[in-house]
Design a protein around this motif. Sequence first.
Motif, PDB file in Angstrom:
ATOM      1  N   GLU A  33      39.477  30.362 -38.477  1.00 28.43           N
ATOM      2  CA  GLU A  33      40.839  30.081 -38.701  1.00 28.43           C
ATOM      3  C   GLU A  33      40.931  28.443 -38.729  1.00 28.43           C
ATOM      4  OE1 GLU A  33      43.170  31.915 -35.808  1.00 28.43           O
ATOM      5  OE2 GLU A  33      42.671  33.947 -36.587  1.00 28.43           O
ATOM      6  N   LEU A  34      40.102  27.828 -37.852  1.00 27.00           N
ATOM      7  CA  LEU A  34      40.449  26.377 -37.717  1.00 27.00           C
ATOM      8  C   LEU A  34      39.547  25.631 -38.657  1.00 27.00           C
ATOM      9  CD1 LEU A  34      40.183  26.465 -33.757  1.00 27.00           C
ATOM     10  CD2 LEU A  34      41.919  25.754 -35.177  1.00 27.00           C
ATOM     11  N   LYS A  90      32.132  20.783 -38.313  1.00 27.87           N
ATOM     12  CA  LYS A  90      33.364  20.197 -39.038  1.00 27.87           C
ATOM     13  C   LYS A  90      33.407  18.710 -38.992  1.00 27.87           C
ATOM     14  CE  LYS A  90      38.145  21.107 -38.794  1.00 27.87           C
ATOM     15  NZ  LYS A  90      39.428  21.910 -38.326  1.00 27.87           N
ATOM     16  N   ARG A 102      43.320  30.706 -28.882  1.00 25.29           N
ATOM     17  CA  ARG A 102      42.965  29.666 -30.017  1.00 25.29           C
ATOM     18  C   ARG A 102      43.323  28.362 -29.657  1.00 25.29           C
ATOM     19  NH1 ARG A 102      44.769  29.763 -36.171  1.00 25.29           N
ATOM     20  NH2 ARG A 102      45.409  27.534 -35.729  1.00 25.29           N
ATOM     21  N   GLU A 115      40.861  25.159 -29.335  1.00 31.63           N
ATOM     22  CA  GLU A 115      41.449  24.175 -30.469  1.00 31.63           C
ATOM     23  C   GLU A 115      41.349  22.743 -29.458  1.00 31.63           C
ATOM     24  OE1 GLU A 115      44.087  23.121 -34.117  1.00 31.63           O
ATOM     25  OE2 GLU A 115      44.635  24.325 -32.462  1.00 31.63           O
ATOM     26  N   ASN A 167      39.432  19.113 -30.283  1.00 31.26           N
ATOM     27  CA  ASN A 167      40.191  17.922 -30.475  1.00 31.26           C
ATOM     28  C   ASN A 167      39.743  16.994 -29.516  1.00 31.26           C
ATOM     29  OD1 ASN A 167      41.776  19.101 -32.557  1.00 31.26           O
ATOM     30  ND2 ASN A 167      43.562  19.654 -31.146  1.00 31.26           N
TER      31      ASN A 167
END
Length: 132
Positions: A15-16, A34, A105, A109, A113
């Motif tokens: 999802e991310l 990522k 989530r 997340e 970050n």
Amino acid sequence: MANRYFTVIKGFLLELGFDIRHEEAAANVLVVNKLDQGIRHLVLSCGEPLLILEQHLLDLPGPSCEVYQQLLQKNRDIIHGAFVLDESGRKVIFRDTLQLEHLDRPELEAVFNSLALLLSEFSDELIAFSKA
């Protein structure tokens, strides 16, 4: 039970927008990238009751009290996770641990970050450490 968490964590990662580079469901391990956030080969291990996240950042050329001191001081500014050293004292790793039972989530997340912010703000120093 850890397998259920593994599936949930994998879903959050997808999802991310993470690129799952390696998946070992039997061991409950994922390796993700990522690249736009500087996250490369981040290892996630779902070992109940904890999710352990680790990303190798750099190798130090040798022991340095000055570098160790700067890393420890920077740990104070990191919102989630911390710099750690491996057994040799030469590999600098970002590491965080989260409770799996109530993990959502947004909490996961927040770790990503924090790591991305750390890498963007502290990258020049990390590069200098690797050359010191």
